[in-house]
Design a protein around this motif. Structure first.
Motif, PDB file in Angstrom:
ATOM      1  N   ARG B 149     -31.498 -13.128   3.859  1.00  0.00           N
ATOM      2  CA  ARG B 149     -32.466 -12.223   4.457  1.00  0.00           C
ATOM      3  C   ARG B 149     -32.950 -11.295   3.354  1.00  0.00           C
ATOM      4  O   ARG B 149     -32.162 -10.518   2.813  1.00  0.00           O
ATOM      5  CB  ARG B 149     -31.801 -11.405   5.558  1.00  0.00           C
ATOM      6  N   ILE B 193     -27.363 -28.655  20.693  1.00  0.00           N
ATOM      7  CA  ILE B 193     -27.236 -27.986  22.001  1.00  0.00           C
ATOM      8  C   ILE B 193     -28.536 -27.244  22.317  1.00  0.00           C
ATOM      9  O   ILE B 193     -29.024 -27.279  23.449  1.00  0.00           O
ATOM     10  CB  ILE B 193     -26.036 -27.025  22.006  1.00  0.00           C
ATOM     11  N   LEU B 270     -35.465 -19.759  29.228  1.00  0.00           N
ATOM     12  CA  LEU B 270     -34.874 -19.976  27.906  1.00  0.00           C
ATOM     13  C   LEU B 270     -35.785 -19.355  26.851  1.00  0.00           C
ATOM     14  O   LEU B 270     -36.972 -19.659  26.795  1.00  0.00           O
ATOM     15  CB  LEU B 270     -34.718 -21.473  27.607  1.00  0.00           C
ATOM     16  N   LYS B 294     -31.687 -17.472  29.113  1.00  0.00           N
ATOM     17  CA  LYS B 294     -30.628 -17.747  28.148  1.00  0.00           C
ATOM     18  C   LYS B 294     -31.284 -17.688  26.769  1.00  0.00           C
ATOM     19  O   LYS B 294     -32.481 -17.955  26.637  1.00  0.00           O
ATOM     20  CB  LYS B 294     -30.041 -19.136  28.373  1.00  0.00           C
ATOM     21  N   ASP B 301     -29.546 -14.102   9.035  1.00  0.00           N
ATOM     22  CA  ASP B 301     -28.582 -13.006   8.978  1.00  0.00           C
ATOM     23  C   ASP B 301     -27.668 -13.071  10.200  1.00  0.00           C
ATOM     24  O   ASP B 301     -28.085 -12.743  11.303  1.00  0.00           O
ATOM     25  CB  ASP B 301     -29.337 -11.672   8.958  1.00  0.00           C
ATOM     26  N   PRO B 302     -26.417 -13.490  10.001  1.00  0.00           N
ATOM     27  CA  PRO B 302     -25.527 -13.648  11.160  1.00  0.00           C
ATOM     28  C   PRO B 302     -25.351 -12.353  11.943  1.00  0.00           C
ATOM     29  O   PRO B 302     -25.126 -12.384  13.158  1.00  0.00           O
ATOM     30  CB  PRO B 302     -24.196 -14.103  10.552  1.00  0.00           C
ATOM     31  N   ALA B 303     -25.469 -11.225  11.251  1.00  0.00           N
ATOM     32  CA  ALA B 303     -25.233  -9.948  11.930  1.00  0.00           C
ATOM     33  C   ALA B 303     -26.356  -9.628  12.922  1.00  0.00           C
ATOM     34  O   ALA B 303     -26.180  -8.785  13.794  1.00  0.00           O
ATOM     35  CB  ALA B 303     -25.088  -8.822  10.909  1.00  0.00           C
ATOM     36  N   GLU B 304     -27.501 -10.262  12.800  1.00  0.00           N
ATOM     37  CA  GLU B 304     -28.562 -10.025  13.777  1.00  0.00           C
ATOM     38  C   GLU B 304     -28.269 -10.719  15.102  1.00  0.00           C
ATOM     39  O   GLU B 304     -28.747 -10.302  16.153  1.00  0.00           O
ATOM     40  CB  GLU B 304     -29.919 -10.500  13.240  1.00  0.00           C
ATOM     41  N   ILE B 305     -27.502 -11.808  15.004  1.00  0.00           N
ATOM     42  CA  ILE B 305     -27.250 -12.591  16.206  1.00  0.00           C
ATOM     43  C   ILE B 305     -26.259 -11.861  17.094  1.00  0.00           C
ATOM     44  O   ILE B 305     -25.188 -11.447  16.652  1.00  0.00           O
ATOM     45  CB  ILE B 305     -26.776 -14.005  15.813  1.00  0.00           C
ATOM     46  N   SER B 306     -26.664 -11.664  18.342  1.00  0.00           N
ATOM     47  CA  SER B 306     -25.869 -10.930  19.335  1.00  0.00           C
ATOM     48  C   SER B 306     -25.699  -9.444  18.993  1.00  0.00           C
ATOM     49  O   SER B 306     -24.826  -8.789  19.550  1.00  0.00           O
ATOM     50  CB  SER B 306     -24.484 -11.572  19.553  1.00  0.00           C
ATOM     51  N   LYS B 307     -26.497  -8.910  18.113  1.00  0.00           N
ATOM     52  CA  LYS B 307     -26.416  -7.475  17.821  1.00  0.00           C
ATOM     53  C   LYS B 307     -26.940  -6.669  19.006  1.00  0.00           C
ATOM     54  O   LYS B 307     -26.267  -5.759  19.484  1.00  0.00           O
ATOM     55  CB  LYS B 307     -27.225  -7.131  16.564  1.00  0.00           C
ATOM     56  N   PRO B 310     -26.896 -10.545  23.546  1.00  0.00           N
ATOM     57  CA  PRO B 310     -25.924 -11.613  23.296  1.00  0.00           C
ATOM     58  C   PRO B 310     -26.582 -12.995  23.338  1.00  0.00           C
ATOM     59  O   PRO B 310     -27.337 -13.292  24.257  1.00  0.00           O
ATOM     60  CB  PRO B 310     -24.914 -11.465  24.442  1.00  0.00           C
ATOM     61  N   ALA B 311     -26.317 -13.801  22.321  1.00  0.00           N
ATOM     62  CA  ALA B 311     -26.923 -15.132  22.242  1.00  0.00           C
ATOM     63  C   ALA B 311     -26.036 -16.163  22.916  1.00  0.00           C
ATOM     64  O   ALA B 311     -24.815 -16.127  22.778  1.00  0.00           O
ATOM     65  CB  ALA B 311     -27.150 -15.500  20.788  1.00  0.00           C
ATOM     66  N   HIS B 312     -26.645 -17.068  23.661  1.00  0.00           N
ATOM     67  CA  HIS B 312     -25.896 -18.175  24.267  1.00  0.00           C
ATOM     68  C   HIS B 312     -25.708 -19.300  23.273  1.00  0.00           C
ATOM     69  O   HIS B 312     -24.703 -19.966  23.249  1.00  0.00           O
ATOM     70  CB  HIS B 312     -26.629 -18.680  25.505  1.00  0.00           C
ATOM     71  N   ILE B 313     -26.743 -19.507  22.437  1.00  0.00           N
ATOM     72  CA  ILE B 313     -26.657 -20.543  21.413  1.00  0.00           C
ATOM     73  C   ILE B 313     -27.058 -19.928  20.076  1.00  0.00           C
ATOM     74  O   ILE B 313     -28.225 -19.876  19.726  1.00  0.00           O
ATOM     75  CB  ILE B 313     -27.576 -21.737  21.760  1.00  0.00           C
TER      76      ILE B 313
END
Ligand SMILES: Cc1ncc(C[n+]2csc(CCOP(=O)(O)OP(=O)(O)O)c2C)c(N)n1
Ligand SMILES: [Mg+2]
Lengths: 184, 559
Positions: B149, B193, B270, B294, B301-307, B310-313
Motif C-alpha cells: 500500500r 469462495i 453481496l 455480505k 493492506d491486511p489491516a484494512e480488512i475488517s477494520k 467485518p469481512a466475510h471473505i
C-alpha cells in the motif's frame, strides 16, 4: 476445498464474519529490529489506534540485531487481529507471535517492599517460602521480596501481602517463550 | 564521494526526474549537490506546496513524488502534505535537512524532531546517523513508498553528515527489509469462495476505491464488471477507476454520492470492496450500513480488512493480481446472468427516479453545478482535474464524469484545503503534454496563492478555474442545515480582486459572471498560453445535494 469451476452452491446466508474479539488476554511476542525509535513506533501505534497495552517488556535476544518486545493486550476490548495487523505494518517489526497459552512458558518478576514490624515479620517470611520467593533486602521496618512466576502467582502473592502494608511494588511485565515439544 | 552527492546519485538511480522544494541552512549541502544533479528541482514558494506538488506528480504519473525541505520550520511546513499522502496512500519520499548531529537534542537553531512529529503519519521514516546509510535509505525509502500500500516515507539527514565523504557504490537488487514483505498474490481458495459468492448473489455491487487506481488495475476492474453486468460504484478516491459514462456505472457512493449508488449498497446482498477502506464518509452510520450484505474485501493492506466492517471473505493481495483471478474463477462457474435482471430493474428505477439534478437559473447567474458541466464540455472530459476541498470538490466529483484513472487528483482522506493548485503544478511537471486544470475553491485557493509565482517562474501552463461563491461554502452549508443558520466566519467577502492578483504574479486573469459568457470564457482560458486564472462568480449560497447527513444512514439521504 472445492476446485475451480465446480458448480456446488454456496449459500450467502451461511457466510460468517468475525468481530475479532476473543474475550481473553493475549500475550504477543514481537521480534523487532534493534534500533533507535522502534519502541516509540510501537507505543505510538497503540496510542494512535486507541489500543491499551497492559504490560510491556523489552530486552535483547540471542541475536544482537534483534530485540524482543513482549506485551499483553486485552482481547475482550481490542480485536487482537487488528492489533497484530497494525503492528505488522511497522517496517521494523520482523515477526509477531500471538502466544498460545498452553504452548507457552511465560514468567514475570516482581519486587515487593512490605511493612514488616516484629509482629508480622514471621508471616511474611512464611509467605515468601510458600511462594518460593526470595528475600532480597531487609530493614528494621520492611522486607523486600523478589517473586518470579506466572502473572497469576504474582497477583496472588500481592493479595496475600497487601493487608500487611505493601509499601512499594515493581513488576516487569511478562516475558514468554514457546514451550519445547516433548521428545517422542 | 560527498554524501549529499551520493544522495543525488541514489535519487538518479531511482529514476527521479523532478523534485520540489525550498532550501535552508540545514539543507545547504543537499542543495549544493542539487546544483550538479541530473534531475530538475522545482523551487516552490511554501514547503506545504512542495509536498502537495509531489503528491500531484505521483497521482498523475504513478511515479514516486519527491519533496525537499530544510530542518525545523521547513520540515514542519511539510507535515500537512505528509499527512495527506498518508491518508490517500500516495507514493512519496520527503527529504529533510536536520541540524548537525552535535546539536540534536539541544534545541538548536531550527531544530525540530521531524521523525518524531511525523511518526504517526508516515509509512516509514529514516533518521540518518551515519552518512554511509544515505544511498541505502533512499533505496529503501523508494521501495517502501511505492510497493504494497503506497505511502509517504521520510528521510531526515543531519547537515554535518551530508557533507562527509563516503564510499559510494550504486546499489542493485531488492533492499533488505526483513519486516516488510507485502503479500500481493491473494489466496486462491479465498478467491474461489468469492467467485462462488458472486455466482450466488442476486444483488451484487462492486465498490471500488483509490486502491484500484494505485494498483493501475482499472482494466482488471472493468473485466470483472464485464464478466456479468455487475453494478459498479467508486469512492471519491476511486473516480476514474471505472469509466463514468457506462451502463453499469452507478455513480459515486457516500456522503455526496448518488442515491442510486447508496441505495444499491443499502439493498445489496453481496458487496465486493476492492481497494477501498469503508471510510465513515462512505458508510455513514456504521450499524445501519449495508445491513443485508455480505462482504468480500480485497486489499493489499491486511489491516484494512475488517477494520471498520467485518469481512466475510477477506482477500489480501494486490488488486491487479487478484481481480483477473477472480474474474477467471467467476467465468468458469458460468453463472446464470438472468438472476441479476430483477436487481437491474430495481437499479434502473432509482436511476430514473433520482438522477443528479439541480435547478438552473433563468437569468445570467451561474450555478456551481453548471460551471462544472461547462468545464466538462470545455475540456472534452479528458483533462487532469485537481481540486481543493469543499462543495466545489463534491460537485466536480458528481458532474465531471471521469472516464480514466489518474485524471482526478484531490485530497480525500485528510480533506486538505489548498491541495488543488500545488497538485496541479506537480501534475503538470509530470505530464507536460496533458491539460491540467485546478478547480479551486475561493476559500482554499487563497491558502496557497503564493504558488501562482511557482507556476509563472517555471512556465507551467496550468489553468485555475475558480469557483468563487464568496464563502467557505461547505461549512456555510453545514451551518445552514445543522446549526440553525447561525453563520459564523464563513463569508469571504469581496476581496481579493482575483484577476488583479493573478496578473500581479504574471498570470492571465479572466473574470466571468454571466452564464452566456461561461463557455466562451473557459474556451479562451484554455486556449490562452501560459497560466490562467478564470474567476467564475457562482451562486453564493447553493447547497450540495444529495447528502447523507453525518452519522445518518444511506436511507436517510436528503436533497
Ligand atoms: C486546511 C483546512 N482548513 C479547514 C478546513 C475545513 N473546511 C472544509 S471545507 C471548507 C470551506 C472550503 O471553502 P472553499 O474552498 O471556498 O470551497 P467551497 O466549499 O466554497 O466550494 C473548510 C473551511 C479544511 N478542510 N481544510
Ligand atoms: Mg468557496
Amino acid at each position: 476445498m472445492a476446485e475451480s469451476g465446480t458448480q456446488d452452491l454456496l449459500d450467502l446466508d451461511e457466510l460468517r464474519a468475525e468481530n475479532g474479539l476473543t474475550g481473553r488476554r493475549h500475550l504477543l511476542s514481537l521480534l523487532v529490529e534493534n534500533r533507535p525509535g522502534v519502541l516509540a513506533r510501537i507505543a505510538g501505534l497503540f496510542s494512535r489506534r486507541g489500543f491499551n497495552i497492559d504490560t510491556l517488556a523489552v530486552g535483547p535476544t540471542e541475536d544482537p540485531d534483534i530485540s524482543r518486545v513482549t506485551l499483553t493486550v486485552d482481547g475482550a476490548v481490542h480485536p487482537i487481529d487488528q492489533v497484530t495487523k497494525q503492528l505488522h505494518k511497522l517496517v521494523n517489526v520482523i515477526k509477531i507471535r500471538d502466544m498460545e497459552p498452553d504452548k507457552t512458558v511465560a514468567r514475570e518478576m516482581a519486587l515487593f517492599r512490605i511493612n514488616a514490624a516484629a509482629d508480622n515479620r514471621a508471616e511474611i517470611i512464611e509467605f515468601t517460602q510458600i511462594f518460593r520467593a526470595h528475600i532480597v533486602d531487609v530493614s528494621r521496618r520492611s522486607i523486600t521480596v523478589e517473586v518470579t512466576g506466572t502473572t497469576e502467582k504474582i497477583d496472588s502473592f500481592e493479595r496475600m501481602v497487601r493487608p500487611h502494608g505493601l509499601i512499594e511494588m515493581a513488576r516487569t511485565g511478562e516475558v514468554a517463550i514457546v514451550r519445547a515439544r516433548p521428545e517422542s | 564521494m560527498r554524501a549529499a552527492d551520493a544522495l543525488c546519485e541514489a535519487l538518479n538511480a531511482e529514476g527521479v526526474k523532478h523534485v520540489f522544494g525550498i532550501p535552508g541552512g540545514a539543507s545547504l549541502p543537499l542543495y549544493d549537490a542539487l546544483y550538479d544533479a541530473s534531475f530538475e528541482h522545482v523551487q516552490v514558494r511554501h514547503e506545504q506546496a512542495a509536498g502537495h506538488a509531489a503528491e500531484g506528480y505521483a497521482k498523475a504519473s504513478g511515479k514516486v513524488g519527491v519533496a525537499f525541505a530544510t530542518s525545523g520550520p521547513g520540515a514542519t511546513n511539510l507535515v500537512t502534505a505528509i499527512a495527506d499522502a498518508h491518508m490517500d496512500s500516495v507514493p512519496t519520499v520527503f527529504i529533510t535537512g536536520q541540524v548537525r548531529t552535535d546539536l540534536i537534542g539541544t534545541d538548536g537553531f531550527q531544530e525540530a524532531d521531524v521523525t518524531g512529529i511525523t511518526m504517526p503519519i508516515v509509512k516509514h521514516s529514516f533518521l540518518v546517523t551515519d552518512p554511509a546509510q544515505i544511498p541505502d535509505y533512499i533505496h529503501k525509502a523508494f521501495h517502501i513508498a511505492k510497493s504494497g500500500r503506497p505511502g509517504p516515507v521520510l528521510v531526515d539527514i543531519p547537515q554535518d553528515l551530508s557533507r562527509m565523504e563516503i564510499d559510494y557504490e550504486p546499489i542493485t537488487g531488492a533492499p533488505k527489509l526483513p519486516g516488510y514483505q507485502p503479500n500481493t498474490e491473494g489466496n486462491i481458495k479465498q478467491i474461489r469462495i468469492a467467485a462462488k459468492a458472486l455466482a450466488n448473489s442476486r444483488r451484487p455491487v462492486l465498490y471500488a476505491g483509490g486502491g484500484v487506481i494505485n494498483a493501475d488495475a482499472s482494466e482488471e476492474l472493468r473485466e470483472l464488471a464485464a464478466s456479468d453486468r455487475f453494478p459498479v460504484t467508486c469512492t471519491l478516491m476511486g473516480l476514474g477507476a471505472f469509466p463514468a459514462p457506462d451502463e453499469q456505472w452507478l455513480g459515486m457512493l457516500g456522503m455526496h454520492g448518488t442515491r442510486t449508488a447508496n441505495y444499491s449498497m443499502d439493498e445489496a446482498d453481496l458487496i465486493v470492496a476492492i481497494g477501498a477502506r469503508f471510510d465513515d464518509r462512505i458508510t455513514g452510520k456504521l450499524s445501519e450500513f449495508a445491513p443485508r450484505a455480505k462482504f468480500v474485501h480485497i486489499d493489499i493492506d491486511p489491516a484494512e480488512i475488517s477494520k471498520n466492517v467485518p469481512a466475510h471473505i477477506p482477500i489480501v493481495g494486490d488488486v491487479k493480481k487478484v481481480l483477473p483471478k477472480l474474474t477467471g474463477e467467476y467465468r468458469a462457474l458460468a453463472a446464470d446472468s438472468s438472476r441479476l435482471d430483477e436487481w437491474w430493474r430495481r437499479i434502473e428505477g432509482w436511476r430514473e427516479q433520482y438522477p443528479l439534478h439541480y435547478e438552473d437559473t433563468t437569468d445570467q447567474e451561474i450555478k456551481p453545478q453548471r460551471m462544472v458541466e461547462e468545464m466538462y464540455r470545455a475540456t472534452g472530459g479528458d483533462a487532469i482535474i485537481t481540486s481543493d476541498v469543499g462543495q466545489h470538490q463534491m460537485w466536480a466529483a458528481q458532474y465531471y464524469h471521469f472516464a480514466k484513472p489518474r485524471r482526478w487528483l484531490n485530497s480525500g482522506g485528510l480533506g486538505t484545503m489548498g491541495f488543488g493548485l500545488p497538485a496541479a503544478i506537480g501534475a503538470k511537471v509530470a505530464m507536460p503534454d496533458e491539460q491540467v486544470v485546478c478547480l479551486a475553491g475561493d476559500g482554499s485557493l487563497i491558502m496557497v496563492c503564493q504558488e501562482f509565482a511557482t507556476a509563472a517562474a517555471n512556465d507551467l501552463d496550468v489553468k485555475v478555474f475558480l469557483m468563487n461563491n464568496g464563502h467557505f461554502g461547505m461549512v456555510r452549508q453545514w451551518q445552514e442545515l445543522f446549526w440553525d443558520e447561525r453563520y459564523k466566519s464563513v463569508e469571504m467577502g469581496p476581496s481579493p480582486d482575483w484577476v488583479k492578483l493573478a496578473e500581479a504574479f504574471g498570470w492571465t486573469g479572466i473574470l466571468c459572471d454571466s452564464k452566456d459568457e461561461l463557455a466562451g470564457a473557459m474556451k479562451s482560458a484554455l486556449e490562452t498560453e501560459g497560466p490562467v486564472l478564470l474567476d467564475v462568480r457562482v451562486t453564493p449560497n447553493e447547497n450540495c445535494y444529495p447528502m447523507i447527513p453525518a452519522g445518518a444512514a444511506a436511507r436517510d439521504m436528503v436533497g
